[in-house]
Structures are given as structure tokens and as C-alpha cells.
Design an enzyme around this catalytic site. Structure first.
Site, PDB file in Angstrom:
ATOM      1  N   LYS A 150     -25.840 -71.670 -48.604  1.00  0.00           N
ATOM      2  CA  LYS A 150     -25.038 -70.526 -48.501  1.00  0.00           C
ATOM      3  C   LYS A 150     -26.026 -69.310 -48.706  1.00  0.00           C
ATOM      4  O   LYS A 150     -26.839 -69.296 -49.550  1.00  0.00           O
ATOM      5  CB  LYS A 150     -24.080 -70.509 -49.679  1.00  0.00           C
ATOM      6  CG  LYS A 150     -22.655 -69.866 -49.451  1.00  0.00           C
ATOM      7  CD  LYS A 150     -21.987 -69.940 -50.852  1.00  0.00           C
ATOM      8  CE  LYS A 150     -20.556 -69.525 -50.595  1.00  0.00           C
ATOM      9  NZ  LYS A 150     -19.845 -69.324 -51.911  1.00  0.00           N
TER      10      LYS A 150
HETATM   11  C1  E4P Z   1     -16.341 -68.859 -52.114  1.00  0.00           C
HETATM   12  O1  E4P Z   1     -17.429 -69.380 -51.422  1.00  0.00           O
HETATM   13  C2  E4P Z   1     -16.786 -67.606 -52.679  1.00  0.00           C
HETATM   14  O2  E4P Z   1     -17.883 -67.659 -53.393  1.00  0.00           O
HETATM   15  C3  E4P Z   1     -15.370 -67.361 -53.585  1.00  0.00           C
HETATM   16  O3  E4P Z   1     -14.249 -67.577 -53.116  1.00  0.00           O
HETATM   17  C4  E4P Z   1     -15.505 -65.931 -54.186  1.00  0.00           C
HETATM   18  O4  E4P Z   1     -14.239 -65.635 -54.753  1.00  0.00           O
HETATM   19  P1  E4P Z   1     -13.758 -64.537 -55.810  1.00  0.00           P
HETATM   20  O5  E4P Z   1     -13.895 -63.240 -55.274  1.00  0.00           O
HETATM   21  O6  E4P Z   1     -12.515 -65.001 -56.464  1.00  0.00           O
HETATM   22  O7  E4P Z   1     -14.992 -64.679 -56.921  1.00  0.00           O
END
Ligand code: E4P
Length: 218
Positions: free
Chosen positions: A83
Site C-alpha cells: 500500500k
Molecule cells: C483501508 O484500506 C483504509 O485504510 C481504511 O478503510 C480507512 O478507514 P477509516 O477512514 O475508517 O480510518
């Protein structure tokens, strides 16, 4: 639509995986903090548990260090998706890691233009954050629809991984729009089964069944 679980909690992943509900996993630095585990150790455990892609996020901000971190994460298991953030350095790292043969998930996407850049940089996944747009009074689901349209216009194969999902309604809407993947916290996935009419129907069927005095298994 594929379901990814947005957590680094191995027991929650294991429970949902046993139900056949886990097509992949996403983690981020905040989720690693919440799990209180060493990133390499917990990521290795998750990768062994789940067949699909497991996203593990780099924390460097320059492309050379992101590439170094990404290659190191990719060595953990074959199903790692590295990522990287939606920045020029992140896109540069995306291109290099994709050319290495790694799956790359470009995260922190808040516009269709950013999604277009990620697709051109060879990302396997683009992560538009629905909930965080809703938090500032914009419509996160509109972004999912915009990216679907743009990607379909040009035949981009990057998968739309709807992220920052906060409710069961987000999941239903993502499925209607045609997101390829929704990543959601375990609690939201568990709530997908709930419906008051299901509960009411169960109560009345079981009450009537008790009155028959019968057993199904003789
Ligand atoms: C997923 O890849 C993200 O990191 C995650 O869904 C972020 O979610 P949040 O906005 O609830 O922290």
C-alpha cells in the site's frame, strides 16, 4: 463484489474467514497500532490465514524509501499488496513495484483524477475513502461512481477497493455502483446479516414449531 476485512485483528479475520466471507485484508499504520503487534509478524500470520491479497502499508514519504519498504513487505508472502499513498512519490513507487510484479494498492484517494493517476501507474487497487469524504460533508459514494465511470470509459483494470466504510448502507451502495471490492471493519461485515423482519420471522416460526411438538431429527 469481493469483501476485504479492514483490520489487523487476527482472531476477527479468522472468524469471518471460517464463514467464507474474506476475499482479502487491508491494514494501515493505525490498524497495526490498534492490534498492538509487530507489523511483520502479524502480516505474516494474516497472509497464512487468507488466500487473497493482504495490504500492508509503507510509511516512508520519498519514493526510494517507499520502494525499499515495499520490497521488504512483499517478501513476507506472495499475497502481499503493497500500500502506497497517493502522492507523486507514492505513484513513482507504485510504478516500480508494479514493474517488479508486486500488487500495489494506492491509498488515500479522494478524487477521480487521483484514481486515474493510480491506474496509469499500474496499481492493482485504488482505495477511495468514502467515510472520510462523508465526514467533511462530501458524498464518498459519488466518488465511487465517478471512478467506476472513468475506469470503464478507458478499460482500466485497476480494481476499485472502496475503503473507509462505516455502515452497511455504504456496502450495499458500493455493490449497486459496481465497486470491485469493499473493505470494511469486522463489525460492519457482521451487521450485514441483521434485519428486524428476519428476527421477527424466526420468532414466529420457532413459536409455531414448538406448538407442533415435533422433532426434525428422529
Ligand atoms: C483501508 O484500506 C483504509 O485504510 C481504511 O478503510 C480507512 O478507514 P477509516 O477512514 O475508517 O480510518
Amino acid at each position: 463484489m469481493k469483501f476485504f476485512v479492514d483490520t489487523a485483528d487476527v482472531s476477527a479475520i479468522s472468524e469471518l474467514n471460517g464463514l467464507g466471507m474474506v476475499d482479502g485484508v487491508t491494514t494501515n499504520p493505525s490498524l497495526i497500532l490498534k492490534a498492538g503487534r509487530d507489523i511483520r509478524e502479524v502480516t505474516r500470520e494474516i497472509c497464512a490465514l487468507v488466500d487473497g491479497p493482504v495490504s500492508a502499508e509503507v510509511v516512508a514519504t520519498d519514493s526510494a524509501s517507499m520502494i525499499q519498504e515495499g520490497r521488504s513487505l512483499a517478501e513476507i508472502a506472495d499475497n502481499i499488496a503493497v500500500k502506497v499513498p497517493m502522492t507523486w512519490d507514492g505513484l513513482k513507487a507504485c510504478r516500480t513495484l508494479a514493474d517488479d510484479g508486486c500488487m500495489v494498492n494506492v491509498t488515500l484517494c479522494f478524487s477521480a483524477n487521483q484514481a486515474l493517476l493510480a491506474a496509469k501507474a499500474g496499481a492493482s487497487f485504488i482505495s477511495p475513502f468514502i467515510g472520510r469524504l462523508d465526514d467533511i460533508n462530501l458524498d464518498g459514494l459519488d466518488l465511487i461512481g465517478d471512478i467506476r465511470l472513468v475506469y470503464d470509459n478507458y478499460g482500466f483494470e485497476t480494481e476499485i477497493l472502496a475503503a473507509s466504510i462505516r455502515s452497511v448502507n455504504h456496502i450495499a451502495e458500493c455493490a449497486r455502483i459496481g465497486a470491485d471490492v469493499a473493505t470494511a471493519p469486522p463489525g460492519v461485515i457482521r451487521k450485514l446479516v441483521d434485519h428486524p423482519l428476519t428476527d421477527r420471522g424466526m420468532e414466529s416460526f420457532l413459536a409455531d414449531w414448538a406448538k407442533t411438538g415435533q422433532n426434525i431429527v428422529p
